[in-house]
Write a protein that holds these residues in place. Structure first.
Motif, PDB file in Angstrom:
ATOM      1  N   HIS A   1       0.795  -1.227   0.000  1.00 55.27           N
ATOM      2  CA  HIS A   1       0.000   0.000   0.000  1.00 55.27           C
ATOM      3  C   HIS A   1       0.826   1.275   0.000  1.00 55.27           C
ATOM      4  O   HIS A   1       0.538   2.196  -0.754  1.00 55.27           O
ATOM      5  N   SER A   2       1.877   1.359   0.824  1.00 54.77           N
ATOM      6  CA  SER A   2       2.627   2.608   0.888  1.00 54.77           C
ATOM      7  C   SER A   2       3.636   2.735  -0.251  1.00 54.77           C
ATOM      8  O   SER A   2       4.205   3.802  -0.463  1.00 54.77           O
ATOM      9  N   HIS A   3       3.882   1.643  -0.972  1.00 57.09           N
ATOM     10  CA  HIS A   3       4.862   1.615  -2.062  1.00 57.09           C
ATOM     11  C   HIS A   3       6.246   2.010  -1.568  1.00 57.09           C
ATOM     12  O   HIS A   3       7.078   2.471  -2.314  1.00 57.09           O
ATOM     13  N   LYS A   4       6.414   1.852  -0.264  1.00 55.37           N
ATOM     14  CA  LYS A   4       7.697   2.251   0.311  1.00 55.37           C
ATOM     15  C   LYS A   4       8.363   1.004   0.869  1.00 55.37           C
ATOM     16  O   LYS A   4       7.854   0.360   1.783  1.00 55.37           O
ATOM     17  N   ILE A   5       9.514   0.651   0.299  1.00 53.92           N
ATOM     18  CA  ILE A   5      10.162  -0.592   0.691  1.00 53.92           C
ATOM     19  C   ILE A   5      10.813  -0.430   2.057  1.00 53.92           C
ATOM     20  O   ILE A   5      11.380   0.614   2.369  1.00 53.92           O
ATOM     21  N   GLY A   6      10.696  -1.467   2.880  1.00 55.17           N
ATOM     22  CA  GLY A   6      11.360  -1.383   4.182  1.00 55.17           C
ATOM     23  C   GLY A   6      10.986  -2.533   5.090  1.00 55.17           C
ATOM     24  O   GLY A   6      10.012  -3.247   4.853  1.00 55.17           O
TER      25      GLY A   6
ATOM     26  N   GLY B   1       7.958  -6.854  19.935  1.00 55.98           N
ATOM     27  CA  GLY B   1       7.564  -8.120  20.539  1.00 55.98           C
ATOM     28  C   GLY B   1       8.087  -9.340  19.806  1.00 55.98           C
ATOM     29  O   GLY B   1       7.717 -10.491  20.104  1.00 55.98           O
ATOM     30  N   GLY B   2       8.949  -9.136  18.854  1.00 56.49           N
ATOM     31  CA  GLY B   2       9.458 -10.262  18.041  1.00 56.49           C
ATOM     32  C   GLY B   2       8.753 -10.275  16.698  1.00 56.49           C
ATOM     33  O   GLY B   2       7.607  -9.863  16.579  1.00 56.49           O
ATOM     34  N   GLY B   3       9.430 -10.740  15.693  1.00 54.72           N
ATOM     35  CA  GLY B   3       8.850 -10.788  14.351  1.00 54.72           C
ATOM     36  C   GLY B   3       9.167  -9.527  13.567  1.00 54.72           C
ATOM     37  O   GLY B   3       9.723  -8.566  14.102  1.00 54.72           O
ATOM     38  N   ILE B   4       8.815  -9.529  12.306  1.00 51.37           N
ATOM     39  CA  ILE B   4       9.093  -8.363  11.456  1.00 51.37           C
ATOM     40  C   ILE B   4       7.920  -8.048  10.542  1.00 51.37           C
ATOM     41  O   ILE B   4       7.050  -8.886  10.306  1.00 51.37           O
ATOM     42  N   ILE B   5       7.922  -6.813  10.075  1.00 50.56           N
ATOM     43  CA  ILE B   5       6.964  -6.399   9.047  1.00 50.56           C
ATOM     44  C   ILE B   5       7.780  -6.034   7.811  1.00 50.56           C
ATOM     45  O   ILE B   5       8.711  -5.228   7.902  1.00 50.56           O
ATOM     46  N   ILE B   6       7.421  -6.619   6.701  1.00 49.88           N
ATOM     47  CA  ILE B   6       8.161  -6.328   5.462  1.00 49.88           C
ATOM     48  C   ILE B   6       7.238  -5.665   4.460  1.00 49.88           C
ATOM     49  O   ILE B   6       6.116  -6.128   4.245  1.00 49.88           O
ATOM     50  N   ASN B   7       7.744  -4.609   3.873  1.00 50.89           N
ATOM     51  CA  ASN B   7       7.029  -3.986   2.778  1.00 50.89           C
ATOM     52  C   ASN B   7       7.930  -4.087   1.547  1.00 50.89           C
ATOM     53  O   ASN B   7       9.017  -3.515   1.530  1.00 50.89           O
TER      54      ASN B   7
ATOM     55  N   VAL C   1      11.210  -7.987  -2.819  1.00 47.66           N
ATOM     56  CA  VAL C   1      12.089  -8.607  -1.820  1.00 47.66           C
ATOM     57  C   VAL C   1      12.125 -10.109  -2.022  1.00 47.66           C
ATOM     58  O   VAL C   1      11.096 -10.741  -2.243  1.00 47.66           O
ATOM     59  N   LEU C   2      13.318 -10.676  -1.979  1.00 46.14           N
ATOM     60  CA  LEU C   2      13.486 -12.126  -2.048  1.00 46.14           C
ATOM     61  C   LEU C   2      13.920 -12.593  -0.667  1.00 46.14           C
ATOM     62  O   LEU C   2      14.804 -11.999  -0.069  1.00 46.14           O
TER      63      LEU C   2
END
Lengths: 162, 330
Positions: A92-97, A103-109, A130-131
């Motif tokens: 949605h944001s078209h912003k890679i990051g 709390g652990g874990g990640i969010i990938i865009n 992202v690969l």
């Protein structure tokens, strides 16, 4: 993208807004496990929230337009915590990051694969995807960004999940 | 079984009782009809005849250790995952020549075909199902070490008797049997690689010679087969490329391989054996139409021909004895 030949990836996780059936067909030609979340501009009908496991790592895919306020990091972290997944993939944001959640874990865009601008943009962002190479609980991510015409920048980073 | 002359040492004795093994004497004994008394002797016999092992037994420990270490190194290289070994800048989608990742995917493609063929090797035998892992590694290692030829269908069949015998040697470590089989396969392939190239030149030359051999030994049979348009090109390719591993039972194939390995140059002898196989079923062929004759030769194992008869006939050809005589004495 000529880099994406069939046989190299086993799963494709897509945050939606493929917009056309042709794009979906193209992704399905690359591998058999294609998981797509519903975007706000999609022709096809997909699930709003897609959950899956790859090995011992749990994933959820969500386009992100459902998370309010738009583009808000805290809101996304809250969603990730609610879902209890290791990796939340949003768009949605078209912003890679990548965001490492407290709390652990990640969010990938993964950004926008086509370099499409958002409705509020005056300038188009650079196309990217992202690969991820999953080895047990270790995630090695390679970020591919198309800098200009044919210059592809590859960034590598490692996340060790608990 | 053909009779042995009085007095000669058995194969096991020839190998065990001498500090330097007389390979020529081994060949003579096999030629005269001797069979290795046990698996260990056969494994040693084959490696001696292939010149993998030197005749001087004091050099064996060093020789074995060298190629076993070499094989372990090759396997380690193959097992390396680019995720661990790839340098900075290399990435999974790289198409560059020196990319570890690109190489990884090329290897994966080879593996698919090897995997298919390994599963199809002696499909009904449970022993071979246990050997699938070793066979897979050996064939992959060979294809990567010999990229000019790579992996070709049929190599799995040439490997089969080698890995089968070597892994049955009492007390041998599985990884050592694997290394030994790899080394023997590489030696066999040095001779056989011309028959595994995309150009079928060497193979066709061999098949033409087989046709000539048949015409010389059994003009009546040759005339009949030619009239049916049945030429060695139809049935001989598999026989020659696979050293007859598909045409007899496993035990009979081992006896055949003792014989094949004891002769050098090999191809004329293999041709002799092939022509003998055709002659051995001449009664079936002479009365047959195209379909029956083709089936008889293409599915040779269904004829249940005794391998001893075939070898007798091949010897007869060498010594000029009459075919009729041998066939009537059966």
């Amino acid at each position: 993208m000529s880099l994406l030949a069939p046989g190299k990836v086993q799963y494709i996780l897509c945050t939606g807004n493929l917009c056309t059936r042709e794009m979906e067909e193209y992704l399905r030609s690359l591998c058999s496990e294609v998981h797509i979340a519903q975007g706000d501009m999609d022709e096809g009908r997909y699930q709003e929230l897609v959950a899956l496991h790859v090995g011992s790592v749990s994933f959820a895919i969500c386009h992100g337009h459902q998370v309010l306020p738009w583009y808000d990091e805290t809101a996304q972290i809250a969603l990730q915590r609610d879902l209890g997944v290791d990796v939340l993939v949003v768009g949605h944001s078209h912003k890679i990051g990548t965001i490492e959640c407290p709390g652990g874990g990640i969010i990938i865009n993964p950004g926008t694969a086509t370099g499409a601008p958002r409705v509020i943009d005056l300038e188009a962002p650079k196309p990217s995807f992202v690969l991820m190479d999953i080895q047990g609980r270790k995630l090695v991510t390679y970020t591919y960004t198309l800098e200009n015409e044919d210059d592809i920048k590859v960034d590598r980073s490692v996340v060790q999940l608990r | 079984m053909r009779e042995k002359e009085n007095g000669p040492e058995s194969i096991t004795e020839l190998i065990d009782n001498n500090a330097v093994v007389d390979c020529q004497e081994l060949r003579v004994q096999v030629w005269a009809g001797s069979t290795p008394e046990n698996v260990r002797s056969r494994a040693l016999l084959w490696q001696l005849l292939l010149s993998c092992l030197p005749q001087d037994k004091s050099l064996w420990e060093k020789t074995l250790s060298e190629w076993r270490t070499q094989y372990a190194e090759i396997v380690r290289e193959i097992a390396k995952h680019p995720a661990d070994s790839a340098p900075d800048g290399d990435h999974p989608l790289s198409l560059k020549q020196d990319s570890h990742w690109a190489h990884f995917f090329i290897v994966r493609e080879s593996e698919k075909l090897i995997d298919l063929d390994v599963k199809r090797t002696h499909p009904t035998s449970s022993e071979f199902r246990r050997l699938e892992g070793p066979m897979h590694r050996i064939l992959l290692a060979y294809s990567l070490q010999h990229q000019e030829i790579g992996y070709r269908q049929g190599m799995n069949e040439l490997l089969a008797p080698l890995i089968y015998i070597y892994s049955e040697v009492p007390g041998i470590k599985s990884i050592d049997a694997e290394a030994d089989a790899y080394h023997s396969l590489a030696t066999v392939m040095k001779e056989m690689s011309p028959y595994y190239t995309p150009s079928l030149e060497a193979l066709h030359k061999e098949l033409d010679l087989l046709d000539d051999t048949l015409r010389l030994r059994d003009p009546e049979l040759h005339r009949h087969l030619t009239s049916l348009s049945i030429r060695p090109q139809l049935y001989g390719t598999r026989w020659i490329r696979l050293w007859l591993t598909q045409e007899f039972s496993l035990q009979q194939t081992l006896i055949l391989w003792d014989s094949i390995l004891s002769v050098h140059p090999r191809m004329p002898w293999i041709r002799s054996i092939c022509s003998s196989m055709v002659v051995a079923v001449r009664d079936k062929l002479l009365g047959a139409d195209f379909n029956t004759a083709a089936q008889t030769l293409l599915r040779y194992s269904t004829n249940n021909v005794d391998v001893e008869l075939v070898l007798k006939l091949a010897h007869a050809f060498r010594t000029g004895s009459s075919i009729q005589e041998i066939m009537s004495r059966r």
